[in-house]
Design a protein around this motif. Structure first.
Motif, PDB file in Angstrom:
ATOM      1  N   VAL A  32       0.841  -1.204   0.000  1.00 27.36           N
ATOM      2  CA  VAL A  32       0.000   0.000   0.000  1.00 27.36           C
ATOM      3  C   VAL A  32       0.872   1.249   0.000  1.00 27.36           C
ATOM      4  O   VAL A  32       0.624   2.206  -0.742  1.00 27.36           O
ATOM      5  CB  VAL A  32      -0.948  -0.003   1.215  1.00 27.36           C
ATOM      6  CG1 VAL A  32      -1.688   1.324   1.320  1.00 27.36           C
ATOM      7  CG2 VAL A  32      -1.940  -1.151   1.117  1.00 27.36           C
ATOM      8  N   GLU A  33       1.910   1.246   0.841  1.00 31.77           N
ATOM      9  CA  GLU A  33       2.818   2.389   0.907  1.00 31.77           C
ATOM     10  C   GLU A  33       3.555   2.576  -0.416  1.00 31.77           C
ATOM     11  O   GLU A  33       3.744   3.704  -0.884  1.00 31.77           O
ATOM     12  CB  GLU A  33       3.821   2.181   2.046  1.00 31.77           C
ATOM     13  CG  GLU A  33       4.918   3.231   2.153  1.00 31.77           C
ATOM     14  CD  GLU A  33       4.399   4.613   2.526  1.00 31.77           C
ATOM     15  OE1 GLU A  33       5.198   5.563   2.487  1.00 31.77           O
ATOM     16  OE2 GLU A  33       3.201   4.743   2.845  1.00 31.77           O
ATOM     17  N   ALA A  34       3.966   1.470  -1.035  1.00 27.29           N
ATOM     18  CA  ALA A  34       4.669   1.556  -2.317  1.00 27.29           C
ATOM     19  C   ALA A  34       3.783   2.198  -3.377  1.00 27.29           C
ATOM     20  O   ALA A  34       4.230   3.047  -4.155  1.00 27.29           O
ATOM     21  CB  ALA A  34       5.109   0.161  -2.762  1.00 27.29           C
ATOM     22  N   ASN A  39       2.245   6.901  -6.806  1.00 31.02           N
ATOM     23  CA  ASN A  39       1.286   7.913  -7.253  1.00 31.02           C
ATOM     24  C   ASN A  39       1.819   9.331  -7.087  1.00 31.02           C
ATOM     25  O   ASN A  39       1.337  10.258  -7.741  1.00 31.02           O
ATOM     26  CB  ASN A  39      -0.032   7.759  -6.491  1.00 31.02           C
ATOM     27  CG  ASN A  39      -0.796   6.521  -6.908  1.00 31.02           C
ATOM     28  OD1 ASN A  39      -0.665   6.048  -8.037  1.00 31.02           O
ATOM     29  ND2 ASN A  39      -1.590   5.976  -5.999  1.00 31.02           N
ATOM     30  N   THR A  40       2.823   9.510  -6.227  1.00 32.39           N
ATOM     31  CA  THR A  40       3.405  10.844  -6.055  1.00 32.39           C
ATOM     32  C   THR A  40       4.480  11.135  -7.088  1.00 32.39           C
ATOM     33  O   THR A  40       4.800  12.295  -7.334  1.00 32.39           O
ATOM     34  CB  THR A  40       4.011  11.012  -4.648  1.00 32.39           C
ATOM     35  OG1 THR A  40       5.143  10.144  -4.503  1.00 32.39           O
ATOM     36  CG2 THR A  40       2.986  10.709  -3.571  1.00 32.39           C
ATOM     37  N   VAL A  41       5.067  10.099  -7.680  1.00 31.20           N
ATOM     38  CA  VAL A  41       6.168  10.324  -8.629  1.00 31.20           C
ATOM     39  C   VAL A  41       5.807   9.938 -10.056  1.00 31.20           C
ATOM     40  O   VAL A  41       6.575  10.202 -10.976  1.00 31.20           O
ATOM     41  CB  VAL A  41       7.434   9.539  -8.209  1.00 31.20           C
ATOM     42  CG1 VAL A  41       7.874   9.943  -6.825  1.00 31.20           C
ATOM     43  CG2 VAL A  41       7.211   8.040  -8.286  1.00 31.20           C
ATOM     44  N   ILE A  42       4.645   9.326 -10.272  1.00 27.16           N
ATOM     45  CA  ILE A  42       4.312   8.785 -11.587  1.00 27.16           C
ATOM     46  C   ILE A  42       4.255   9.862 -12.662  1.00 27.16           C
ATOM     47  O   ILE A  42       4.552   9.602 -13.835  1.00 27.16           O
ATOM     48  CB  ILE A  42       2.970   8.014 -11.537  1.00 27.16           C
ATOM     49  CG1 ILE A  42       2.754   7.194 -12.811  1.00 27.16           C
ATOM     50  CG2 ILE A  42       1.815   8.973 -11.294  1.00 27.16           C
ATOM     51  CD1 ILE A  42       3.713   6.067 -12.994  1.00 27.16           C
ATOM     52  N   ALA A 126       7.714  -0.537  -5.085  1.00 24.76           N
ATOM     53  CA  ALA A 126       7.371   0.669  -5.838  1.00 24.76           C
ATOM     54  C   ALA A 126       7.946   0.596  -7.249  1.00 24.76           C
ATOM     55  O   ALA A 126       7.282   0.974  -8.229  1.00 24.76           O
ATOM     56  CB  ALA A 126       7.893   1.912  -5.119  1.00 24.76           C
ATOM     57  N   MET A 127       9.168   0.099  -7.372  1.00 26.91           N
ATOM     58  CA  MET A 127       9.750  -0.073  -8.702  1.00 26.91           C
ATOM     59  C   MET A 127       8.958  -1.096  -9.506  1.00 26.91           C
ATOM     60  O   MET A 127       8.735  -0.922 -10.712  1.00 26.91           O
ATOM     61  CB  MET A 127      11.207  -0.519  -8.583  1.00 26.91           C
ATOM     62  CG  MET A 127      12.185   0.599  -8.285  1.00 26.91           C
ATOM     63  SD  MET A 127      12.149   1.916  -9.529  1.00 26.91           S
ATOM     64  CE  MET A 127      12.507   0.996 -11.021  1.00 26.91           C
ATOM     65  N   ALA A 128       8.520  -2.168  -8.852  1.00 32.52           N
ATOM     66  CA  ALA A 128       7.709  -3.175  -9.540  1.00 32.52           C
ATOM     67  C   ALA A 128       6.420  -2.552 -10.066  1.00 32.52           C
ATOM     68  O   ALA A 128       5.981  -2.840 -11.186  1.00 32.52           O
ATOM     69  CB  ALA A 128       7.398  -4.332  -8.593  1.00 32.52           C
ATOM     70  N   GLU A 129       5.810  -1.691  -9.269  1.00 31.71           N
ATOM     71  CA  GLU A 129       4.572  -1.028  -9.683  1.00 31.71           C
ATOM     72  C   GLU A 129       4.819  -0.093 -10.866  1.00 31.71           C
ATOM     73  O   GLU A 129       4.073  -0.102 -11.856  1.00 31.71           O
ATOM     74  CB  GLU A 129       4.001  -0.246  -8.499  1.00 31.71           C
ATOM     75  CG  GLU A 129       2.688   0.463  -8.776  1.00 31.71           C
ATOM     76  CD  GLU A 129       1.488  -0.468  -8.806  1.00 31.71           C
ATOM     77  OE1 GLU A 129       0.401  -0.002  -9.199  1.00 31.71           O
ATOM     78  OE2 GLU A 129       1.636  -1.657  -8.450  1.00 31.71           O
ATOM     79  N   SER A 282      10.562   8.301  -1.802  1.00 32.46           N
ATOM     80  CA  SER A 282      10.372   8.822  -3.158  1.00 32.46           C
ATOM     81  C   SER A 282      11.633   9.486  -3.694  1.00 32.46           C
ATOM     82  O   SER A 282      11.850   9.532  -4.909  1.00 32.46           O
ATOM     83  CB  SER A 282       9.203   9.810  -3.194  1.00 32.46           C
ATOM     84  OG  SER A 282       9.401  10.862  -2.270  1.00 32.46           O
ATOM     85  N   ASP A 283      12.488  10.005  -2.803  1.00 37.76           N
ATOM     86  CA  ASP A 283      13.741  10.612  -3.257  1.00 37.76           C
ATOM     87  C   ASP A 283      14.585   9.601  -4.027  1.00 37.76           C
ATOM     88  O   ASP A 283      15.162   9.902  -5.072  1.00 37.76           O
ATOM     89  CB  ASP A 283      14.546  11.138  -2.059  1.00 37.76           C
ATOM     90  CG  ASP A 283      13.885  12.319  -1.379  1.00 37.76           C
ATOM     91  OD1 ASP A 283      13.001  12.929  -2.005  1.00 37.76           O
ATOM     92  OD2 ASP A 283      14.245  12.624  -0.230  1.00 37.76           O
ATOM     93  N   ALA A 284      14.663   8.384  -3.489  1.00 42.18           N
ATOM     94  CA  ALA A 284      15.461   7.348  -4.142  1.00 42.18           C
ATOM     95  C   ALA A 284      14.856   6.952  -5.479  1.00 42.18           C
ATOM     96  O   ALA A 284      15.578   6.677  -6.446  1.00 42.18           O
ATOM     97  CB  ALA A 284      15.581   6.129  -3.232  1.00 42.18           C
ATOM     98  N   LEU A 285      13.526   6.918  -5.568  1.00 47.04           N
ATOM     99  CA  LEU A 285      12.881   6.550  -6.830  1.00 47.04           C
ATOM    100  C   LEU A 285      13.175   7.578  -7.919  1.00 47.04           C
ATOM    101  O   LEU A 285      13.388   7.227  -9.080  1.00 47.04           O
ATOM    102  CB  LEU A 285      11.372   6.420  -6.633  1.00 47.04           C
ATOM    103  CG  LEU A 285      10.874   5.192  -5.870  1.00 47.04           C
ATOM    104  CD1 LEU A 285       9.354   5.163  -5.884  1.00 47.04           C
ATOM    105  CD2 LEU A 285      11.430   3.910  -6.460  1.00 47.04           C
ATOM    106  N   VAL A 286      13.180   8.844  -7.551  1.00 42.88           N
ATOM    107  CA  VAL A 286      13.486   9.890  -8.531  1.00 42.88           C
ATOM    108  C   VAL A 286      14.914   9.722  -9.042  1.00 42.88           C
ATOM    109  O   VAL A 286      15.179   9.814 -10.246  1.00 42.88           O
ATOM    110  CB  VAL A 286      13.287  11.284  -7.910  1.00 42.88           C
ATOM    111  CG1 VAL A 286      13.799  12.370  -8.852  1.00 42.88           C
ATOM    112  CG2 VAL A 286      11.815  11.516  -7.595  1.00 42.88           C
ATOM    113  N   ARG A 287      15.857   9.466  -8.134  1.00 43.64           N
ATOM    114  CA  ARG A 287      17.251   9.267  -8.532  1.00 43.64           C
ATOM    115  C   ARG A 287      17.387   8.032  -9.417  1.00 43.64           C
ATOM    116  O   ARG A 287      18.130   8.023 -10.395  1.00 43.64           O
ATOM    117  CB  ARG A 287      18.130   9.114  -7.288  1.00 43.64           C
ATOM    118  CG  ARG A 287      18.186  10.356  -6.431  1.00 43.64           C
ATOM    119  CD  ARG A 287      18.795  11.510  -7.192  1.00 43.64           C
ATOM    120  NE  ARG A 287      18.678  12.749  -6.450  1.00 43.64           N
ATOM    121  CZ  ARG A 287      18.906  13.947  -6.969  1.00 43.64           C
ATOM    122  NH1 ARG A 287      19.250  14.045  -8.230  1.00 43.64           N
ATOM    123  NH2 ARG A 287      18.772  15.031  -6.248  1.00 43.64           N
TER     124      ARG A 287
END
Length: 318
Positions: A32-34, A39-42, A126-129, A282-287
């Motif tokens: 759920v958290e992922a 949804n914040t970075v998509i 989150a990456m999987a999503e 989310s910082d790591a996902l953006v990077r």
């Protein structure tokens, strides 16, 4: 002795079954958290969109002599220039995902919002999503073969819940050229051991993206006075009469380990990101997005390695 941090569910550190049960209890909420993070970075996630073989329209561009693309006469009739119609490249790519299940990942200090294990799993899910929504193939070494599905994160989460004990370091020899792999770990093993484990990826032409998940207490060493340290892997204990006397040497060794691993990744053309558990995932996902979409593609792009610190949003060293 003041308690600054502790292992979440201490009994699970040396009990494989207990660790599996703990992971299974965490995964639903982490999924759920992922999805919330996704949804914040998509909006800024562009995948690998570029010109290539496919069915969907990509762009019009001016015709140049010798161009192999067909001229679009309808668009060209609108002005004095000749245009060709490009289609979007639609070949699916395989990205492997892995979150370290080692006992050391269960640690959480009082200054952190989550344990390292929770953060690593959230990042992987989150990456999987994100990748599933983009139509990419995803896989988890030792758990799933590559597959494509809109509910990819949910399928991996289900596998993790029923996996029981997971190997501390899965066999990576089956991952082949032109694939990418995202690895979330604290990377606290000796650097030589980490390099030896990951060397097979470099030899196979796989591009890796390492996310070091760090607890703030591990980095700053905020201990003073009589302090008891416990190794979460072995249970060995060390009691320091004046812990503050160890701080300078510890921080020097900790930083040197990170710098050596980051430099090695850069030489291989891999990315290396640090994400602290008292900061946003989310910082790591953006990077990671910046690294994976460099040069418009994934593995095989020849892009120089990228080193990023997720706590410094504007700082990326390439």
């Amino acid at each position: 002795m003041a308690r600054i941090g502790e292992v979440q569910a201490p009994a699970a550190t040396r009990d494989a079954l207990a660790r599996g049960r703990l992971r299974a209890s965490l995964v639903p909420d982490l999924l759920v958290e992922a999805r919330r993070i996704v949804n914040t970075v998509i909006a800024g996630w562009h995948g690998r969109r570029k010109r290539g073989i496919g069915e969907n329209f990509w762009q019009f561009r001016p015709y140049v002599e010798g161009d192999s693309s067909r001229i679009d006469w309808r668009r060209s009739a609108r002005d004095d220039h000749t245009y060709v119609r490009d289609r979007e490249w639609e070949a699916a790519h395989t990205v492997w995902l892995w979150a370290d299940p080692s006992p050391s990942m269960l640690y959480k200090s009082t200054g952190a919002s989550v344990s390292k294990q929770s953060r690593a799993l959230v990042l992987a899910l989150a990456m999987a999503e994100l990748l599933s929504r983009s139509g990419e193939r995803i896989a988890w070494p030792g758990l799933t073969d590559p597959f494509t599905a809109r509910n990819g994160a949910e399928r991996i989460a289900a596998q993790l819940m029923h996996a029981g004990d997971l190997p501390a370091k899965p066999d990576l020899s089956g991952i082949r050229r032109f694939c990418d792999i995202v690895i979330a770990s604290d990377f606290l093993d000796p650097v030589e051991e980490t390099m030896e484990w990951l060397d097979v990826l470099a030899r196979h032409g796989v591009r890796a993206h390492l996310i070091e998940v760090a607890d703030p207490a591990e980095e700053t060493f905020p201990y003073a006075g009589r302090t008891e340290f416990t190794d979460p892997e072995t249970g060995d204990k060390l009691t320091a009469g004046r812990a503050e006397m160890l701080g300078d040497e510890y921080r020097l060794l900790y930083t040197a380990r990170r710098q050596e691993l980051a430099s090695w990744c850069k030489r291989l053309g891999w990315s290396f990101t640090v994400n602290h558990t008292d900061r946003l995932a989310s910082d790591a996902l953006v990077r990671l997005h910046m690294a994976m979409t460099a040069d418009g593609g994934y593995a095989g792009s020849g892009r120089a390695g990228m080193i990023a610190n997720s706590d410094q949003p504007g700082k990326v060293v390439a």
